[in-house]
Design an enzyme around this catalytic site. Structure first.
Site, PDB file in Angstrom:
ATOM      1  N   LYS A   1     -17.036  67.880  93.131  1.00 26.58           N
ATOM      2  CA  LYS A   1     -16.133  68.530  92.180  1.00 26.58           C
ATOM      3  C   LYS A   1     -15.858  69.948  92.664  1.00 26.58           C
ATOM      4  O   LYS A   1     -16.775  70.750  92.822  1.00 26.58           O
ATOM      5  CB  LYS A   1     -16.751  68.557  90.789  1.00 26.58           C
ATOM      6  CG  LYS A   1     -15.891  69.309  89.788  1.00 26.58           C
ATOM      7  CD  LYS A   1     -16.357  69.128  88.375  1.00 26.58           C
ATOM      8  CE  LYS A   1     -15.501  69.960  87.438  1.00 26.58           C
ATOM      9  NZ  LYS A   1     -15.912  69.793  86.038  1.00 26.58           N
TER      10      LYS A   1
ATOM     11  N   LYS B   1     -13.059  65.037  92.684  1.00 22.12           N
ATOM     12  CA  LYS B   1     -12.194  65.720  91.729  1.00 22.12           C
ATOM     13  C   LYS B   1     -11.826  67.103  92.242  1.00 22.12           C
ATOM     14  O   LYS B   1     -12.731  67.808  92.682  1.00 22.12           O
ATOM     15  CB  LYS B   1     -12.952  65.827  90.402  1.00 22.12           C
ATOM     16  CG  LYS B   1     -12.212  66.535  89.303  1.00 22.12           C
ATOM     17  CD  LYS B   1     -13.086  66.626  88.099  1.00 22.12           C
ATOM     18  CE  LYS B   1     -12.380  67.506  87.091  1.00 22.12           C
ATOM     19  NZ  LYS B   1     -13.242  67.925  86.029  1.00 22.12           N
TER      20      LYS B   1
END
Ligand code: PBG
Length: 336
Positions: A205, A260
């Protein structure tokens, strides 16, 4: 006419042969998007009959527990496998330590229990992170300098995951990027006999500016102010580091891993899928959604075509599924 094509393969090899007709285009197609690839993220707040639009995410609303049930039923009817629940917490409940996150009677556990009761076949995923609950908008507890403390945060996150598991959630998704949190959550879940609670780790992330509209939606943007999350989320410049993060989360007990944001990080998605062969998910984040919506609203892009192409691109890059605010729109098209 003399041909100036200088290609040793030509004309034995004419790639356009297979592209000529729809039937061969379909026959040679390598990847498909199906409804089973979609996870629908929703924002939930207290109240009744609420469908409050999020201005920076046209088409996205904040639901109350009753209206989110209607959305869940629609997901189930469309065949979308999983709904991801993100809370919009009342500002009066936000504290520096985000302790509302572990309240068993809090918004998320109530919504989870209600969803599992009313729509048992729809999988429910919850985010494990403190940013919707902290008065400063960071994903964990901070020291006097605003630095997010690792172990004290992991302790609360573990409790948060347990509360969600007790409420009946199917998948917990730690999105906080603290070190060691997947292992701590897995150990606690096993100790409490939640042996089937799946962990989808937000493993790679990035500290991304594409999360802007999400922070508007959950109301953490103003609290976060000018500070960022660079001391725990990954540097967008790094690729090898993503593989190390994913490897650690797998060792610690993740069942599924996530990259992400989505579209700007397809290279990372590809690397992760190739290196580990794990169930791998992409999060097409709020900013990606907002960009497509804005361009489509201006008539600059064809909304549906760009949406479907972007979702297919995740499959081509190696994703087993996509968290996307487009899930219902895309599912309607796939079902039609
Ligand atoms: C919270 C969280 C964020 C997103 C998902 N979980 C925001 C952040 O890390 O600041 C972003 C999702 C999106 O932009 O759609 N930890």
């Amino acid at each position: 006419m003399t041909s100036f094509i200088v290609n040793a393969d030509f004309p034995a090899h004419r790639p356009r042969r297979n592209r000529r007709d729809d039937f061969t285009r379909r026959l040679v197609r390598e990847n498909v998007l199906t409804v089973s690839d979609l996870i629908y993220p929703v924002f939930v707040m207290e109240g009744e009959g609420v469908r409050e639009p999020v201005p920076s995410m046209p088409g996205v609303v904040r639901y109350s527990p009753d209206t989110v049930l209607e959305a869940a039923k629609e997901c189930a009817a469309l065949g979308i496998p999983v709904m991801a629940v993100f809370p919009v917490i009342d500002p009066s409940l936000k504290t520096p330590d985000g302790i509302e996150a572990v309240n068993p009677k809090g918004l998320v556990p109530r919504v989870v229990a209600q969803l599992k009761d009313a729509v048992p076949n729809l999988g429910v995923l919850t985010d494990v992170a403190l940013d919707p609950y902290t008065s400063h908008g960071q994903d964990g507890v901070i020291d006097d300098d605003g630095y997010v403390l690792n172990e004290p945060t992991v302790e609360i996150l573990t409790q948060q995951a347990l509360v969600q598991a007790k409420a009946g959630v199917d998948i917990v998704a730690p999105s906080d990027m603290m070190d060691g949190r997947v292992g701590a959550i897995r150990t606690a879940l096993e100790a409490e006999k939640f042996i089937y609670t799946r962990i989808m780790a937000y493993s790679a992330k990035y500290a991304s500016a594409f999360y802007g509209p999400f922070r508007d939606a959950v109301g953490s943007a103003a609290n976060l102010g000018k500070s960022n999350k660079a001391t725990y989320q990954m540097d967008p410049a790094n690729r090898n580091e993503a593989l190390r993060e994913v490897a650690a989360d797998i060792r610690e007990g993740a069942d599924m891993v996530m990259v992400k944001p989505g579209m700007p990080y397809l290279d990372v998605l590809r690397d992760v899928k190739q290196a580990f062969g794990m169930p791998t998910y992409a999060y097409q984040v709020s900013g990606e959604y907002a960009m497509i919506k804005a361009a489509a609203a201006n008539g600059w892009l064809d909304h549906d075509k760009v949406m479907m192409e972007a979702l297919l691109a995740f499959k081509r890059a190696g994703a087993d599924g996509i968290l996307t605010y487009f899930a219902i729109d895309a599912a309607r098209i796939l079902k039609a």
